[in-house]
Scaffold this motif. Structure first.
Motif, mmCIF file in Angstrom:
data_model
loop_
_atom_site.group_PDB
_atom_site.id
_atom_site.type_symbol
_atom_site.label_atom_id
_atom_site.label_comp_id
_atom_site.label_asym_id
_atom_site.label_seq_id
_atom_site.Cartn_x
_atom_site.Cartn_y
_atom_site.Cartn_z
ATOM 1 N N UNK A 265 44.561 37.024 34.823
ATOM 2 C CA UNK A 265 43.153 37.504 34.371
ATOM 3 C C UNK A 265 42.069 36.786 35.281
ATOM 4 N N UNK A 266 42.428 35.510 35.474
ATOM 5 C CA UNK A 266 41.414 34.733 36.406
ATOM 6 C C UNK A 266 41.500 35.649 37.713
ATOM 7 N N UNK A 267 42.523 36.009 38.156
ATOM 8 C CA UNK A 267 42.394 36.429 39.827
ATOM 9 C C UNK A 267 41.813 37.755 39.651
ATOM 10 N N UNK A 268 41.952 38.408 38.509
ATOM 11 C CA UNK A 268 41.365 39.964 38.479
ATOM 12 C C UNK A 268 39.887 39.925 38.371
ATOM 13 N N UNK A 269 39.244 38.730 37.835
ATOM 14 C CA UNK A 269 37.954 38.495 37.350
ATOM 15 C C UNK A 269 37.161 37.718 38.371
ATOM 16 N N UNK A 270 37.752 37.110 39.253
ATOM 17 C CA UNK A 270 37.258 35.937 40.112
ATOM 18 C C UNK A 270 36.443 36.696 41.322
#
Length: 647
Positions: A265-270
């Protein structure tokens, strides 16, 4: 990790089931097969895997007091007044319950008379005591909750600060120990759960106190009542334990999917990966992947609802039968003249109090059992790292005129081969030395040894006559300026990114001098608040630098220190030609006052060095001037330089 499970649904069926989201996938639009679902993840090596399923009731009973003691020790260390307040409030709450039940037992016989008014007139003092006792107990609970809320932030900060501080003070060898990262992560979970444990411990101990109060009062009223109490609460207690295991089994089955989903999720939204995600048309597949993980977690949590319902219904039914049996027993004792109606009524009230207390005990015992495992990890890791903190000697290192390696070598923990073989080498003040070698040649390890970041496994590293193994590490590092391959993009103001909290007796002149040396003055002047600008785009009002600008800033940070030993490891890999030229020109200009060591794969930059040291598999294969080595037949530097020119 098991093999991937391939989807067999058609795109149209899948799109309908996913509410139309799958239709956004390229495969769905073209009619091509859907991609394979992500593999099932199951980290079988988890230390506490199936902890709840495998634990017996004795295991739980044995570990919970240990978790309570650990929590109490942590709470006592951060705020003794609040910890003592919680304990006193719990005891007073229990006393309030006991007084309330005793007063009810005293009031009931007086109420059970033919004349209600007369009964109430005689019973009101006892009823007043019962009400005051209930209010006192409630007030004590509120006060304990207030104290816990004051204590929790301190516990969180203390646990986190201790963990971070020990990480920063540990020898670098600690990070290289096998399994260090896993143990560190487990300890971090323990630190996070320490706050939950404080709340859980408060509720659990309150339940224990309430249960004990009810049991004492009932035993005092009639010896048989304790058995009646057990009849009413045991089914609910056993049901609570089994239901808790069902909950934990669902948690255990989904923890891997939830962890990896959280990371993704972090990689998709950063913002850091937003360009790559869009330009490479990865959105469709990654959305499919993320939705698959969500479905997996959802499916298992929904599936766990059915056994939980069965267990809860069974426990409630048995509890109801046992409660009915309790009432029948009380009725029999009353009819037989062995117990008064008032005492029987008190027993009913006490059993309800005990039932609520037991529900809290069961629920929070299971939670504390699980959290306690991670808190144990925290304390074990703290002890481990505390034993590995940097504590070498008391000798105070001074700015060296010369660095000598005498048979110095270094072997990483749990490795058989040395990363750096025994080396004899001398570096002199005023000299610029270039370290060259292929990947894995030992360059970074040698840098660590030169700067005292690691102590040689064998042999000596001497700053003049001071053996770094006997020197106070902080006194060594005060004379070091290091630009590592991966430099910190610290979420601080530009000023602190350069001086990193060093004394500011020189004002900002020294900062601007350092930025001028690396060509960053204009970029910093253009920031909205110049040196006060926060360098963190993810924070409101923050700004970001380019990769090359961050490297320049890292060089400025090292130059600002005006160190006696300046070490730069690939300092210009992201810079343009102008910036690279300026950095090496400044290094040459500053060289007379220090020992300068440069690691670089850009061999054209090696020309500026006074001496080139070529490493190969942890040994010094050759050293000399750039021109000499390149002209020498069979030279590794000559070979690498020729390959660079052919690209």
């Amino acid at each position: 990790m098991s093999a991937p499970h391939h989807r067999t649904d058609s795109p149209d069926v899948d799109a309908a089931r996913k509410g139309g989201e799958a239709a956004s996938l390229p495969a769905a639009r073209t009619g091509a097969p859907q991609p394979s679902a992500p593999p099932e993840l199951d980290y079988n090596g988890r230390k506490h895997r199936r902890a709840m399923d495998d634990a017996t009731l004795w295991d739980m009973a044995r570990r919970i007091p240990a978790a309570l003691i650990q929590t109490a020790r942590l709470a006592w260390s951060v705020d003794r007044r609040m910890a003592l307040t919680i304990v006193v409030c719990q005891l007073l709450s229990g006393i309030g319950t006991a007084v309330m039940l005793t007063a009810v037992a005293k009031a009931l016989p007086q109420l059970m008379v033919d004349d209600p008014r007369q009964g109430l007139a005689h019973a009101w003092p006892a009823l007043t005591v019962a009400v005051v006792a209930m209010a006192t107990g409630a007030a004590m609970w509120i006060l304990a909750d207030w104290a816990t809320r004051r204590l929790n932030p301190k516990i969180a900060s203390a646990a986190d600060l201790q963990l971070v501080d020990l990480h920063m003070r540990a020898e670098l060898a600690a990070y290289d120990a096998e399994g260090f990262g896993d143990r560190s992560q487990a300890a971090e979970i323990g630190a996070l759960r320490a706050v939950d444990l404080a709340d859980d411990a408060k509720t659990l101990t309150n339940g224990l106190v309430q249960l004990a109060s009810a049991a004492v009062v009932l035993t005092t009223l009639h010896p048989l009542l304790l058995g009646v109490l057990l009849l009413s609460v045991v089914p609910r207690g056993l049901g609570g334990v089994i239901a808790a295991r069902v909950d934990y089994r669902v948690h255990d089955q989904t923890i891997s999917a939830r962890n990896v989903r959280g990371m993704m999720r972090w990689w998709l939204t950063t913002a850091e990966l937003a360009d790559e995600l869009r330009a490479n048309t990865m959105r469709g597949y990654l959305h499919f992947w993320y939705r698959s993980m969500c479905d997996r977690v959802e499916m298992r949590e929904v599936a766990g609802a059915r056994p939980y319902l069965r267990i809860t219904l069974l426990a409630a039914s048995l509890g109801g039968l046992f409660t009915l049996g309790m009432w029948a027993s009380l009725a029999g004792l009353v009819l037989a003249g062995a117990m008064t109606t008032a005492i029987a009524g008190t027993a009913v009230v006490a059993s309800q109090t005990a039932g609520r207390a037991l529900n809290s005990i069961i629920r929070y015992s299971t939670v504390m059992f699980h959290h306690g495992l991670y808190l144990s990890d925290y304390y074990e890791f703290i002890d481990e790292v505390r034993a590995m903190t940097t504590a070498r000697g008391t000798a105070q290192a001074k700015p060296p005129q010369q660095i000598r390696l005498e048979g110095a070598s270094y072997t990483y923990p749990s490795k058989e081969a040395a990363a750096v073989q025994p080396i004899n080498l001398t570096l002199n003040r005023g000299e610029v030395v270039a370290l060259v070698g292929e990947n894995g040649a030992g360059k970074s390890t040698l840098i660590r040894m030169l700067t005292g970041l690691t102590v040689a496994s064998d042999g000596k590293v001497l700053w003049d006559d001071t053996d770094l193994a006997d020197a106070d590490a902080e006194s060594v590092w005060r004379h070091v300026g290091l630009v590592p391959q991966k430099n910190g993009h610290w979420p601080l103001a530009a000023r602190e990114n350069i001086n990193l909290g060093q004394p500011r007796e020189h004002g900002d002149e020294r900062i601007w001098d350092a930025t001028e040396r690396v060509g960053m003055t204009k970029a910093l002047r253009d920031l909205p608040e110049e040196l006060e600008t926060l360098l963190a785009r993810s924070v409101w009002g923050g700004h970001e630098l380019s990769g090359g600008q961050w490297q320049r800033l890292a060089c400025a940070r090292a130059m600002y220190r005006e160190p006696a030993v300046l070490v730069l490891d690939e300092p210009t890999s992201e810079m343009d030609a102008r910036g690279e030229h300026q950095i090496f020109r400044e290094l040459r200009a500053m060289a007379s006052d220090r020992i300068t060591v440069v690691v670089t794969h850009r061999l054209d930059n090696v020309r500026m060095a006074d001496r080139v040291i070529v490493l190969d598999q942890g040994t010094v294969r050759e050293q000399g001037s750039f021109d000499e080595l390149v002209a020498t037949e069979g030279s590794l530097l000559g070979e690498l330089y020729a390959l660079a020119q052919d690209r």
